[in-house]
Motif scaffolding. Structure first.
Motif, PDB file in Angstrom:
ATOM      1  N   SER A  33       0.821  -1.209   0.000  1.00  0.00           N
ATOM      2  CA  SER A  33       0.000   0.000   0.000  1.00  0.00           C
ATOM      3  C   SER A  33       0.854   1.258   0.000  1.00  0.00           C
ATOM      4  CB  SER A  33      -0.930   0.012   1.220  1.00  0.00           C
ATOM      5  OG  SER A  33      -1.851  -1.046   1.163  1.00  0.00           O
ATOM      6  N   SER A 326     -12.168   9.515  -4.558  1.00  0.00           N
ATOM      7  CA  SER A 326     -11.420   8.627  -3.665  1.00  0.00           C
ATOM      8  C   SER A 326     -12.241   7.443  -3.160  1.00  0.00           C
ATOM      9  CB  SER A 326     -10.903   9.420  -2.450  1.00  0.00           C
ATOM     10  OG  SER A 326     -11.979  10.009  -1.738  1.00  0.00           O
ATOM     11  N   LYS A 330     -16.694  -1.191  -3.518  1.00  0.00           N
ATOM     12  CA  LYS A 330     -16.684  -2.430  -2.730  1.00  0.00           C
ATOM     13  C   LYS A 330     -17.773  -3.409  -3.162  1.00  0.00           C
ATOM     14  CE  LYS A 330     -14.759  -0.067   1.309  1.00  0.00           C
ATOM     15  NZ  LYS A 330     -14.902   0.226   2.763  1.00  0.00           N
ATOM     16  N   ARG A 356      -3.120  -0.992  -2.868  1.00  0.00           N
ATOM     17  CA  ARG A 356      -3.621  -0.185  -1.750  1.00  0.00           C
ATOM     18  C   ARG A 356      -5.147  -0.208  -1.692  1.00  0.00           C
ATOM     19  NH1 ARG A 356      -5.821   4.668  -1.180  1.00  0.00           N
ATOM     20  NH2 ARG A 356      -5.436   5.249  -3.362  1.00  0.00           N
ATOM     21  N   LEU A 357      -5.786  -0.077  -2.850  1.00  0.00           N
ATOM     22  CA  LEU A 357      -7.248  -0.066  -2.874  1.00  0.00           C
ATOM     23  C   LEU A 357      -7.817  -1.433  -2.491  1.00  0.00           C
ATOM     24  CD1 LEU A 357      -7.811   2.034  -6.119  1.00  0.00           C
ATOM     25  CD2 LEU A 357      -7.998   2.806  -3.755  1.00  0.00           C
ATOM     26  N   GLU A 359      -6.400  -3.499  -0.384  1.00  0.00           N
ATOM     27  CA  GLU A 359      -6.210  -3.572   1.063  1.00  0.00           C
ATOM     28  C   GLU A 359      -7.263  -2.747   1.796  1.00  0.00           C
ATOM     29  OE1 GLU A 359      -2.732  -4.696   3.124  1.00  0.00           O
ATOM     30  OE2 GLU A 359      -3.879  -6.161   1.967  1.00  0.00           O
ATOM     31  N   GLU A 360      -7.413  -1.492   1.386  1.00  0.00           N
ATOM     32  CA  GLU A 360      -8.336  -0.597   2.083  1.00  0.00           C
ATOM     33  C   GLU A 360      -9.791  -1.040   1.935  1.00  0.00           C
ATOM     34  OE1 GLU A 360      -7.694   3.482   1.059  1.00  0.00           O
ATOM     35  OE2 GLU A 360      -5.569   3.446   1.645  1.00  0.00           O
ATOM     36  N   GLY A 361     -10.104  -1.656   0.809  1.00  0.00           N
ATOM     37  CA  GLY A 361     -11.472  -2.120   0.586  1.00  0.00           C
ATOM     38  C   GLY A 361     -11.720  -3.541   1.058  1.00  0.00           C
ATOM     39  N   ASN A 362     -10.656  -4.163   1.611  1.00  0.00           N
ATOM     40  CA  ASN A 362     -10.752  -5.561   2.062  1.00  0.00           C
ATOM     41  C   ASN A 362     -11.309  -6.441   0.931  1.00  0.00           C
ATOM     42  OD1 ASN A 362     -10.507  -7.687   3.888  1.00  0.00           O
ATOM     43  ND2 ASN A 362     -12.565  -7.403   4.706  1.00  0.00           N
TER      44      ASN A 362
END
Length: 379
Positions: A33, A326, A330, A356-357, A359-362
């Motif tokens: 990320s 941003s 999901k 990164r996206l 990871e952040e969005g699981n």
């Protein structure tokens, strides 16, 4: 071979082996990320677990008005916060896991603009493009200037030589080799990415066409109505790719050149992209498909690449609800649709932007499920 027995004796027959279907190329951008604190090996494990067999890694970038690299270089400064042996560790870990590594190069515009401020793009009022700010897409050097300046070409050659020496599987050129003309609302001016005096004069000298007008805007308005201008502009980009391909050949490594191509507007008139011409110079046409494009547009763009005679087609989609925003998408169904459209349209390679996206969005399990489905369908 097999032996066939019988009353007539034994006959030796050749049997053609069953050909294994090639595994589709499914990839992710980056391995972490953030660079600071990045553990390349852990990132590769996650990418492998998601069912990907390719990764695109930034190796040359524009950072805080500087051009930087993500490995020790003799020609450009190294980015801050890199883990030790960052690029080497990525390649070693990826190859151990049968994952290909494609090195993404952003054109090092800031390096040259620090030395030659007059090389910058211009605005419709005649001011330099960064007059009102230093946005990423205002600080560019036109392709016609790049291919004309020996010092710029030499830097690109040296960078490619350095990157290829690490054993990457291909060189990706990011889509900042030419930004389009665009209106800057706050300043009420137009950014002209290829209408600086140098480029216009080069066009006049090479075509014999005199461009009338006393201002940048007048000259641009005239040129935007001339088919000769569009044809000439695309040839500048094609020549850039020809030079970069030769740079790769000069390293002695047989790896592909993969330019990333913007698709939100008409490629030829807006971005100066001639798919057929590019397909003759590059090994892969890599199209960047944005979230808000409809299914029909995905198919249309990939169809254009096929019609251009592309040797191989790669495409990626962004895990955002809308470009420029941003908010992470999901909705698994929407993500699946976008990636599936790329596969159905016939692209040879599919990429997801970015680590990164995810990871952040699981979204790792979502990506794995989609990749598994595509692999089964393709095979």
């Amino acid at each position: 071979f097999i032996l066939m027995g019988g009353a007539a004796g034994i006959l030796l027959m050749a049997v053609k082996p069953v050909e294994e279907k090639s595994m589709p190329t499914l990839g992710v951008y980056e391995v972490c990320s953030e660079i600071t604190g990045c553990n390349p090996e852990e990132g590769i494990k996650k990418i492998k677990a998601a069912g990907a067999n390719a990764v695109i890694i930034t190796v040359v970038d524009e950072d805080d008005l500087k051009s930087v690299v993500y490995y020790p270089s003799k020609h450009l400064p190294m980015a801050e916060g890199l883990p030790d042996n960052y690029l080497k560790r990525i390649i070693e870990s990826a190859h151990q896991n049968k994952i290909k590594v494609y090195a993404s190069i952003n054109m090092p515009h800031n390096y040259w603009l620090a030395r030659h401020p007059d090389w910058i793009s211009v605005l419709s009022n005649g001011q330099p493009a960064d007059k009102y700010g230093n946005d990423y897409d205002t600080r560019t050097v036109s392709p016609s200037r790049v291919i004309a300046e020996e010092e710029y070409k030499e830097l690109l050659k040296n960078i490619i030589s350095e990157v290829a020496s690490y054993g990457v599987d291909g060189i990706d050129i990011n889509d900042n080799f030419q930004f389009p003309t665009q209106y800057l609302e706050e300043q009420d001016v137009v950014l002209y990415s290829s209408f600086d005096n140098f480029t216009v004069e080069k066009f006049e000298n090479e075509t014999g066409i005199t461009v009338p007008g006393n201002s940048v805007k007048e000259k641009a308005d005239y040129l935007m109505k001339k088919p000769d201008w569009f044809s000439w502009r695309t040839k500048q980009i094609n020549q850039l790719f020809r030079i970069l391909k030769q740079n790769i050949k000069d390293t002695g490594r047989d790896i592909p050149l993969r330019p990333h191509l913007l698709t939100s507007e008409e490629p030829y008139s807006f971005y100066g992209l001639d798919y057929q011409g590019i397909a003759k110079e590059a090994d892969v046409l890599y199209v960047m498909l944005i979230p808000e494009q409809a299914k029909e547009k995905y198919f249309e763009i990939i169809k254009q690449c096929k019609a251009a005679g592309a040797k191989r087609i790669a495409a990626s989609t962004y895990l955002l609800k809308e470009m420029g925003k941003s908010d992470i998408e999901k909705d698994a169904e929407k993500i699946s649709d976008r990636i599936s459209w790329i596969a159905e349209a016939g692209a040879d390679e599919i990429y997801v932007y970015d680590f990164r996206l995810i990871e952040e969005g699981n979204l790792w399990m979502t990506i794995k499920s989609i990749f598994d489905k595509i692999r089964v369908t393709k095979n």
